[in-house]
Design a protein around this motif. Structure first.
Motif, PDB file in Angstrom:
ATOM      1  N   LEU A   5      -3.714  38.397 -21.027  1.00 55.56           N
ATOM      2  CA  LEU A   5      -2.681  38.892 -21.933  1.00 55.56           C
ATOM      3  C   LEU A   5      -1.301  38.409 -21.514  1.00 55.56           C
ATOM      4  N   ARG A   6      -1.054  38.369 -20.189  1.00 58.50           N
ATOM      5  CA  ARG A   6       0.242  37.885 -19.715  1.00 58.50           C
ATOM      6  C   ARG A   6       0.470  36.439 -20.112  1.00 58.50           C
ATOM      7  N   LYS A   7      -0.591  35.633 -20.079  1.00 59.57           N
ATOM      8  CA  LYS A   7      -0.471  34.196 -20.324  1.00 59.57           C
ATOM      9  C   LYS A   7      -0.825  33.815 -21.761  1.00 59.57           C
ATOM     10  N   LEU A   8      -0.915  34.802 -22.642  1.00 56.32           N
ATOM     11  CA  LEU A   8      -1.256  34.526 -24.043  1.00 56.32           C
ATOM     12  C   LEU A   8      -0.267  33.544 -24.661  1.00 56.32           C
ATOM     13  N   GLN A   9      -0.773  32.441 -25.194  1.00 58.51           N
ATOM     14  CA  GLN A   9       0.068  31.406 -25.794  1.00 58.51           C
ATOM     15  C   GLN A   9       0.196  31.664 -27.294  1.00 58.51           C
ATOM     16  N   LEU A  10       1.400  31.963 -27.765  1.00 61.16           N
ATOM     17  CA  LEU A  10       1.611  32.193 -29.192  1.00 61.16           C
ATOM     18  C   LEU A  10       1.566  30.862 -29.938  1.00 61.16           C
ATOM     19  N   LYS A  11       0.880  30.832 -31.073  1.00 62.53           N
ATOM     20  CA  LYS A  11       0.624  29.571 -31.764  1.00 62.53           C
ATOM     21  C   LYS A  11       1.794  29.091 -32.616  1.00 62.53           C
ATOM     22  N   GLU A  16       8.452  35.144 -31.364  1.00 57.21           N
ATOM     23  CA  GLU A  16       8.761  35.460 -29.969  1.00 57.21           C
ATOM     24  C   GLU A  16       7.762  36.457 -29.389  1.00 57.21           C
ATOM     25  N   HIS A  17       7.335  37.445 -30.220  1.00 58.45           N
ATOM     26  CA  HIS A  17       6.368  38.452 -29.783  1.00 58.45           C
ATOM     27  C   HIS A  17       5.386  38.729 -30.928  1.00 58.45           C
ATOM     28  N   LEU A  18       4.148  39.008 -30.597  1.00 58.72           N
ATOM     29  CA  LEU A  18       3.225  39.577 -31.572  1.00 58.72           C
ATOM     30  C   LEU A  18       3.667  41.009 -31.827  1.00 58.72           C
ATOM     31  N   PRO A  77       3.934  39.166 -24.097  1.00 60.59           N
ATOM     32  CA  PRO A  77       4.149  38.501 -25.393  1.00 60.59           C
ATOM     33  C   PRO A  77       3.817  39.349 -26.618  1.00 60.59           C
ATOM     34  N   PHE A  78       3.963  40.669 -26.528  1.00 65.99           N
ATOM     35  CA  PHE A  78       3.702  41.510 -27.690  1.00 65.99           C
ATOM     36  C   PHE A  78       4.553  42.771 -27.622  1.00 65.99           C
ATOM     37  N   VAL A  79       4.785  43.380 -28.784  1.00 63.16           N
ATOM     38  CA  VAL A  79       5.471  44.668 -28.883  1.00 63.16           C
ATOM     39  C   VAL A  79       4.639  45.563 -29.789  1.00 63.16           C
ATOM     40  N   ILE A  80       4.802  46.884 -29.638  1.00 62.75           N
ATOM     41  CA  ILE A  80       4.098  47.833 -30.495  1.00 62.75           C
ATOM     42  C   ILE A  80       5.133  48.717 -31.180  1.00 62.75           C
ATOM     43  N   LYS A 295       8.990  29.783 -21.189  1.00 60.90           N
ATOM     44  CA  LYS A 295       8.178  30.594 -20.273  1.00 60.90           C
ATOM     45  C   LYS A 295       9.002  31.149 -19.107  1.00 60.90           C
ATOM     46  N   VAL A 296      10.318  31.051 -19.187  1.00 60.19           N
ATOM     47  CA  VAL A 296      11.159  31.470 -18.063  1.00 60.19           C
ATOM     48  C   VAL A 296      10.872  32.908 -17.642  1.00 60.19           C
ATOM     49  N   SER A 297      10.778  33.817 -18.615  1.00 63.85           N
ATOM     50  CA  SER A 297      10.582  35.229 -18.291  1.00 63.85           C
ATOM     51  C   SER A 297       9.143  35.551 -17.913  1.00 63.85           C
ATOM     52  N   LEU A 298       8.220  34.592 -18.129  1.00 60.07           N
ATOM     53  CA  LEU A 298       6.805  34.840 -17.845  1.00 60.07           C
ATOM     54  C   LEU A 298       6.317  34.160 -16.570  1.00 60.07           C
ATOM     55  N   ILE A 299       7.176  33.356 -15.952  1.00 61.50           N
ATOM     56  CA  ILE A 299       6.755  32.616 -14.762  1.00 61.50           C
ATOM     57  C   ILE A 299       6.453  33.574 -13.617  1.00 61.50           C
ATOM     58  N   ASP A 300       5.334  33.347 -12.969  1.00 58.55           N
ATOM     59  CA  ASP A 300       4.885  34.184 -11.863  1.00 58.55           C
ATOM     60  C   ASP A 300       5.920  34.200 -10.743  1.00 58.55           C
TER      61      ASP A 300
END
Length: 410
Positions: A5-11, A16-18, A77-80, A295-300
């Protein structure tokens, strides 16, 4: 599953977010569901979404978008989105028309349920662009500007007669675009698409396996006064990617072109590719971190830890450091449509600031670019942006050469 889920690639780069919308009757547990998801990624019990255990009327009163982070503070990569619960009767609970409007994206954050207000007043979303460029680039006569930038590179006078080429070392995570960065610069000076560095579409592990020095040619003959050095990418953990000690020795000029990198063991003094007595011309003159802007904010955090360690060593050697953010078209929909909007994009500047805060490189030393990826021909806008960044990198490197040459003479 958390890793996936962390590395989910949006198509779609425009997304920006699902966005997930939860609906249901009062007391069904919508807010508790959101709490549970947040708690799983934070590895702790939390109470950020309001909830009531019993009752006939909805406790949620506004349209609320819940963003998610993991335990290391990385955005997911998602919001609810949560809305008022469904209730009996026409005059209570969320209205069906509001749900339809929310599905279409018409309901703003904090909306309380007055549909009459929504239809009377047109919603104006904040612009993703600033009114003007915050960093100057001459986009007017692009052909003239590109010619001028090429001339600056070709006519660069090196800061020491003992140095034949400025040496630029790239490093960063796999898939950041290091090899594509080399190919893009080579293509610009060849006036055609080239593939000087081999590129692989896979991004989980490094495709580059050896220390490679790429010479950039000037047209059909001649060579430009700089080379770009490429190494294996940085990877999470201790068993993959370039060995930190190999990077340190590369900075000092001890590693020769063609050395096969070993993630588990650094180069030894007895290796035929080891340079025991490097000159100023053998050393690295500028260190360039390559990171994907989207991916700046997602980099490990492991990547940033390794990059910081390398940066500290480079600083001890007084080697200037630069960061290049690639894939800017994937980070901002407006830039995807028009690359000349790069320095008006709020998203690009925000990501540059995030990287600056995490990595410690000042904003003046961070340059957003786009590599050639799917294009079949050269683009003036892309070329101007890339060479504007390259000129700064070469100036930093040349200043370093001059300073080091003077110190050695003294």
């Amino acid at each position: 599953m958390k890793k996936n889920l962390r590395k989910l690639q949006l198509k779609n780069p425009a997304v920006e977010h699902l966005r997930i919308l939860v609906i249901g009757p009062v007391g069904a547990g919508k807010s508790s569901f959101i709490q549970s998801v947040k708690g799983i990624f934070l590895d702790k019990m939390i109470n950020t979404a309001c909830k009531v255990a019993t009752g006939y009327h909805s406790f949620t009163k506004t349209n609320t978008t819940n963003k998610f982070e993991d335990e290391r503070g990385r955005n997911l990569p998602f919001v609810i989105s949560d809305v008022m619960g469904l209730e009996n009767g026409r005059d209570s609970g969320v209205q069906p028309s509001d749900i339809i409007s929310a599905l279409k994206g018409h309901i703003p954050e904090g909306y309380t349920g007055e549909m009459a207000w929504l239809f009377k007043k047109k919603i104006t979303l904040p612009s993703p662009l600033m009114e003007k460029d915050w960093r100057e680039i001459k986009w007017g006569d692009k052909e003239k500007e590109l010619k001028a930038l090429k001339s600056k590179v070709q006519e660069l006078q090196l800061g020491s007669p003992d140095v034949q080429h400025l040496r630029i070392l790239m490093y960063g995570p796999p898939g950041a675009g290091k090899s594509s960065f080399v190919n893009t610069i080579d293509s610009i000076f060849q006036d055609r698409m080239t593939s000087a560095a081999t590129v692989d579409a896979a991004t989980d592990v490094s495709f580059t396996k050896m220390f490679q020095i790429h010479k950039i040619r000037k047209g059909k003959s001649g060579q430009l006064p700089f080379v770009i050095c490429d190494v294996m990418g940085l990877e999470s953990g201790d068993s993959g990617g370039v060995h930190p000690e190999d990077l340190m020795k590369t900075l000092k000029g001890h590693v020769k072109n063609g050395y096969k990198l070993n993630p588990r063991s650094p180069i030894s003094d007895s290796d035929p590719h080891y340079n025991s007595c490097p000159s100023l011309g053998d050393r690295i003159h500028c260190l360039v971190g390559i990171v994907p802007a989207d991916k700046v904010s997602l980099i490990d955090d492991d990547f940033f830890k390794k990059m910081r360690e390398i940066r500290i060593k480079a600083s001890e050697l007084k080697i200037p450091e630069v960061a290049v953010l690639t894939k800017i078209d994937m980070a901002c929909p407006e830039v995807h449509k028009d690359i000349t909007l790069v320095y008006r994009s709020k998203k690009i500047k925000e990501n540059m600031q995030i990287f600056s805060n995490k990595f410690g490189v000042p904003m003046t030393n961070i340059f957003p670019v786009k590599n050639y990826h799917e294009e079949g021909s050269l683009k003036l806008d892309l070329n101007v942006l890339m060479l504007s960044a390259l000129i700064n990198i070469l100036n930093f490197a040349n200043d370093h050469v001059g300073v080091m040459a003077d110190s050695e003479d003294n």
